[in-house]
Design a protein around this motif. Sequence first.
Motif, PDB file in Angstrom:
ATOM      1  N   SER A   1       0.888  -1.226  -0.294  1.00 41.02           N
ATOM      2  CA  SER A   1      -0.010   0.091   0.076  1.00 41.02           C
ATOM      3  C   SER A   1       1.055   1.173  -0.039  1.00 41.02           C
ATOM      4  O   SER A   1       1.621   1.410   0.955  1.00 41.02           O
ATOM      5  N   MET A   2       0.703   2.005  -1.108  1.00 39.33           N
ATOM      6  CA  MET A   2       1.637   3.248  -1.001  1.00 39.33           C
ATOM      7  C   MET A   2       0.951   4.246  -0.281  1.00 39.33           C
ATOM      8  O   MET A   2       0.090   4.262   0.155  1.00 39.33           O
ATOM      9  N   TYR A   3       1.945   5.114   0.046  1.00 34.79           N
ATOM     10  CA  TYR A   3       1.248   6.231   0.884  1.00 34.79           C
ATOM     11  C   TYR A   3       1.594   7.720   0.253  1.00 34.79           C
ATOM     12  O   TYR A   3       2.601   7.904  -0.350  1.00 34.79           O
ATOM     13  N   GLY A   4       0.444   8.459   0.381  1.00 31.77           N
ATOM     14  CA  GLY A   4       0.713   9.738  -0.374  1.00 31.77           C
ATOM     15  C   GLY A   4       0.289  10.832   0.607  1.00 31.77           C
ATOM     16  O   GLY A   4      -0.489  10.882   1.367  1.00 31.77           O
TER      17      GLY A   4
ATOM     18  N   CYS B   1      10.846   7.051  -1.737  1.00 34.26           N
ATOM     19  CA  CYS B   1      10.332   8.050  -2.364  1.00 34.26           C
ATOM     20  C   CYS B   1      10.034   7.785  -3.777  1.00 34.26           C
ATOM     21  O   CYS B   1      10.960   7.801  -4.661  1.00 34.26           O
ATOM     22  N   LEU B   2       8.625   7.737  -4.258  1.00 36.60           N
ATOM     23  CA  LEU B   2       8.373   7.474  -5.603  1.00 36.60           C
ATOM     24  C   LEU B   2       8.109   8.775  -6.375  1.00 36.60           C
ATOM     25  O   LEU B   2       8.412   8.538  -7.635  1.00 36.60           O
TER      26      LEU B   2
ATOM     27  N   LYS C   1       4.166   4.216   4.265  1.00 38.43           N
ATOM     28  CA  LYS C   1       4.011   5.232   5.293  1.00 38.43           C
ATOM     29  C   LYS C   1       5.379   5.245   6.010  1.00 38.43           C
ATOM     30  O   LYS C   1       5.982   6.377   6.567  1.00 38.43           O
ATOM     31  N   ASP C   2       5.833   3.865   6.303  1.00 39.01           N
ATOM     32  CA  ASP C   2       7.081   3.684   7.197  1.00 39.01           C
ATOM     33  C   ASP C   2       8.309   4.558   6.269  1.00 39.01           C
ATOM     34  O   ASP C   2       9.014   5.183   7.146  1.00 39.01           O
ATOM     35  N   SER C   3       8.446   4.506   5.148  1.00 39.42           N
ATOM     36  CA  SER C   3       9.311   5.147   4.165  1.00 39.42           C
ATOM     37  C   SER C   3       9.359   6.489   4.506  1.00 39.42           C
ATOM     38  O   SER C   3      10.351   7.251   4.602  1.00 39.42           O
ATOM     39  N   HIS C   4       8.194   7.240   4.457  1.00 43.98           N
ATOM     40  CA  HIS C   4       7.967   8.675   4.703  1.00 43.98           C
ATOM     41  C   HIS C   4       8.486   9.034   6.148  1.00 43.98           C
ATOM     42  O   HIS C   4       9.213   9.773   6.379  1.00 43.98           O
TER      43      HIS C   4
END
Length: 135
Positions: free
Chosen positions: A35-38, A67-68, A91-94
């Motif tokens: 699940s991507m996060y934006g 970061c995509l 969300k964890d990467s952010h």
Amino acid sequence: MSNGSTRRDMLLAAGAALALAGSGSVAAGAQQGTSMYGLIGRMIAVPGKRDELASILLEGTGAMPGCLSYIVAADPTNPDALWITEAWDSKDSHAASLKLPSVQAAIARGRPLIAGFDSRSETTPLGGHGLVKAG
């Protein structure tokens, strides 16, 4: 620090990290099993400081794992407003990006140029043209 200040710092920190890493198109996040996060937010600069703030947000800070996509755009209806649109692999990467020394330095430099925030939304990107998977 208040919750509002924390959110503002998070948005600025994310704004400070411009990196389009990796290669290959991403289709829908569900197809990738993740699940991507934006984030989409409007930041208001101190009057007359929008370009200076945008410059800080657009400085390359090296590879930002996860970061995509990261876009800083001038708001054509407000000479002091910027829109920041981000897509992350999670969300964890952010959250991890906010701890990087380069991001912390950008927060410190940009904070005096920010008058406020008037919009912030979390999203779940599904894919799209130009969205690349982080390597």
